[in-house]
Design an enzyme around this catalytic site. Structure first.
Site, PDB file in Angstrom:
ATOM      1  N   ASP A 124       3.792 -53.741  13.018  1.00  0.00           N
ATOM      2  CA  ASP A 124       4.589 -53.422  11.827  1.00  0.00           C
ATOM      3  C   ASP A 124       5.797 -54.335  11.692  1.00  0.00           C
ATOM      4  O   ASP A 124       6.284 -54.556  10.576  1.00  0.00           O
ATOM      5  CB  ASP A 124       5.073 -51.971  11.884  1.00  0.00           C
TER       6      ASP A 124
ATOM      7  N   GLN B  81       2.916 -43.113  12.524  1.00  0.00           N
ATOM      8  CA  GLN B  81       2.293 -43.135  11.202  1.00  0.00           C
ATOM      9  C   GLN B  81       2.579 -41.861  10.432  1.00  0.00           C
ATOM     10  O   GLN B  81       2.772 -41.892   9.215  1.00  0.00           O
ATOM     11  CB  GLN B  81       0.781 -43.331  11.343  1.00  0.00           C
TER      12      GLN B  81
ATOM     13  N   TYR C 173       6.465 -56.389  -4.263  1.00  0.00           N
ATOM     14  CA  TYR C 173       7.121 -55.098  -4.453  1.00  0.00           C
ATOM     15  C   TYR C 173       7.520 -54.545  -3.092  1.00  0.00           C
ATOM     16  O   TYR C 173       6.677 -54.418  -2.202  1.00  0.00           O
ATOM     17  CB  TYR C 173       6.223 -54.094  -5.179  1.00  0.00           C
TER      18      TYR C 173
ATOM     19  N   GLN D 206       8.040 -49.214 -13.189  1.00  0.00           N
ATOM     20  CA  GLN D 206       8.733 -50.184 -14.040  1.00  0.00           C
ATOM     21  C   GLN D 206       8.793 -51.569 -13.390  1.00  0.00           C
ATOM     22  O   GLN D 206       8.742 -52.598 -14.081  1.00  0.00           O
ATOM     23  CB  GLN D 206      10.145 -49.699 -14.407  1.00  0.00           C
TER      24      GLN D 206
ATOM     25  N   HIS E 133      -4.878 -48.874  10.657  1.00  0.00           N
ATOM     26  CA  HIS E 133      -4.471 -49.275  12.009  1.00  0.00           C
ATOM     27  C   HIS E 133      -5.405 -48.617  13.017  1.00  0.00           C
ATOM     28  O   HIS E 133      -5.681 -47.417  12.921  1.00  0.00           O
ATOM     29  CB  HIS E 133      -3.045 -48.817  12.320  1.00  0.00           C
TER      30      HIS E 133
END
Length: 427
Positions: free
Chosen positions: A356, A255, A124, A186, A323
């Site tokens: 990241d 962040q 996802y 969904q 982190h």
């Protein structure tokens, strides 16, 4: 922000607390949507896409033509950056391959493990306020290395029914098999239950908002595995007198801009640094396009002044951050004391953003204190370890009687008999 100076240990629970929300209504909504997806499949997914993403879709699948179009829409410079990140992520995760060895626990008794890839995984990828194409690399790259035969990706389209082109470019580079236009609950339901278009997967990976997280946890109860429980993004920065206040503030804000429910924790042994970082945060905050969102996150955040690096490490381990950034002169020594953290960044130049995007480590990490028990996504996340054992006649002689005695003591006579018939066949 909340400032604590030399707090006593009994106050730590307040410092490390995450924001708590009443999720009763949210879970009810998620449950209703999931039940609808299970019952009506594609039709329900399309209806929710129209309702939540304002996209009127006739087909959920991303076509090859759309993939080719995305290549033209992404700059060559960004494509090269994505390719560099993919190469580093691949290099780091490829070194995690498991090499099982046969072990003879007794003469004639041999045991071993084999690592087998999960055949079909679902990824996802959020695409709302920040289309996270970097997460495509983080999730699909190790899946490909592990040998997953089908990598399914769901991500929400825009109101025109188009997926962010950088997401599609990253998916092609990382080796995603099939991509579908579906977001939120969904998408999770479609991958968990399967629809006419979206295949049912065996494990779902990826971050998301509170609705996505609730959906993942609900489907994990009886339908499909998930990578980990997770919540809003967070960082803990440790600093001493030597730390660069500009760097620290930048890490905190990186962040905070994730969302209103993100959290940052700053712990320092220097009162001067405490003030410098506060001033620098305000200066940099004013320059951010996502200033309002970052400010809301800072309202949930804590700055803590402590008396020693030992106390600093103890408080960090109690917090168990997603982190952890350590900007101190003795960062190498403090790194040895890290017990609870998702990913650790050492020294002045190891900004959290490096992990990241492009250093090679994975940025899909446990949040909300789950780093006390969970690790971040790695190659093992996409594999299962199957154990094997082989016994010879000598092996039966070596362990057979012990098996009989233990089975008898547990009053499991059929278990005992399975060994007894073999012992008797050798007499």
């Amino acid at each position: 922000m909340n400032i604590y100076k030399y707090p006593k240990e009994e106050v730590w629970s307040e410092i490390i607390a995450r924001p708590r929300l009443d999720l009763t209504k949210l879970n009810e909504t998620v449950s209703t949507v999931l039940a609808d997806i299970r019952q009506r499949g594609d039709a329900a997914v399309r209806e929710y896409e129209l309702k939540f993403d304002k996209a009127n879709l006739t087909d959920l699948a991303v076509t090859e033509a759309e993939m080719d179009e995305a290549e033209q829409l992404v700059s060559q410079e960004l494509k090269e950056a994505i390719a560099l990140a993919h190469q580093n992520i691949h290099t780091f995760h490829a070194q995690q391959r498991f090499e099982g060895q046969k072990v003879e626990t007794q003469p004639g008794v041999t045991c071993w493990q084999k690592s087998v890839a999960i055949e079909r995984v679902g990824l996802y990828i959020p695409g709302g306020t920040a289309p996270l194409f970097s997460t495509v690399l983080m999730l699909a790259t190790p899946a490909k290395i592990a040998g997953c035969s089908e990598i399914v990706l769901c991500t929400p389209p825009n109101s025109e029914g188009k997926v962010n082109p950088a997401i599609l470019v990253a998916a092609r580079i990382a080796g995603v098999s099939r991509i579908f236009k579906a977001g939120g609950v969904q998408a999770i339901g479609a991958m968990a239950y399967g629809t006419e278009s979206v295949p049912k997967v065996y494990k779902i990976f990826g971050p998301g908002n509170q609705y996505v997280m609730a959906a993942k946890q609900q489907v994990s109860l009886d339908e499909v595995a998930i990578d980990m429980p997770a919540g809003p993004s967070e960082v803990c920065v440790l600093a001493d007198e030597s730390a660069n206040a500009e760097f620290v503030a930048a890490d905190l804000l990186s962040q905070a801009e994730h969302g209103r429910d993100s959290q940052v924790l700053f712990i320092t042994t220097s009162e001067r640094k405490l003030q410098e970082v506060q001033d620098e945060v305000q200066r940099q905050l004013a320059l951010l396009p996502r200033m309002e969102m970052a400010q809301a996150a800072l309202d949930n955040s804590r700055y803590v002044l402590v008396g020693s690096t030992d106390e600093m490490m103890a408080l960090s381990n109690a917090y168990a951050p997603e982190h952890l950034v350590i900007q101190t002169t003795d960062y190498a020594q403090l790194a040895e004391k890290v017990v609870n953290a998702g990913s650790v960044f050492l020294g002045a130049y190891a900004c959290e953003s490096a992990g990241d995007y492009a250093s090679g480590t994975n940025h899909t990490l446990p949040t909300h204190g789950y780093a006390t028990a969970y690790n971040g996504v790695n190659l093992d996340s996409y594999c299962r370890k199957i154990t094997f054992q082989h016994l010879t006649e000598e092996g039966i002689h070596r362990i057979g009687r012990a098996v009989e005695l233990m089975a008898e003591a547990e009053q499991l006579d059929a278990h005992k008999n399975a060994m007894s018939v073999r012992i008797n066949s050798l007499s």
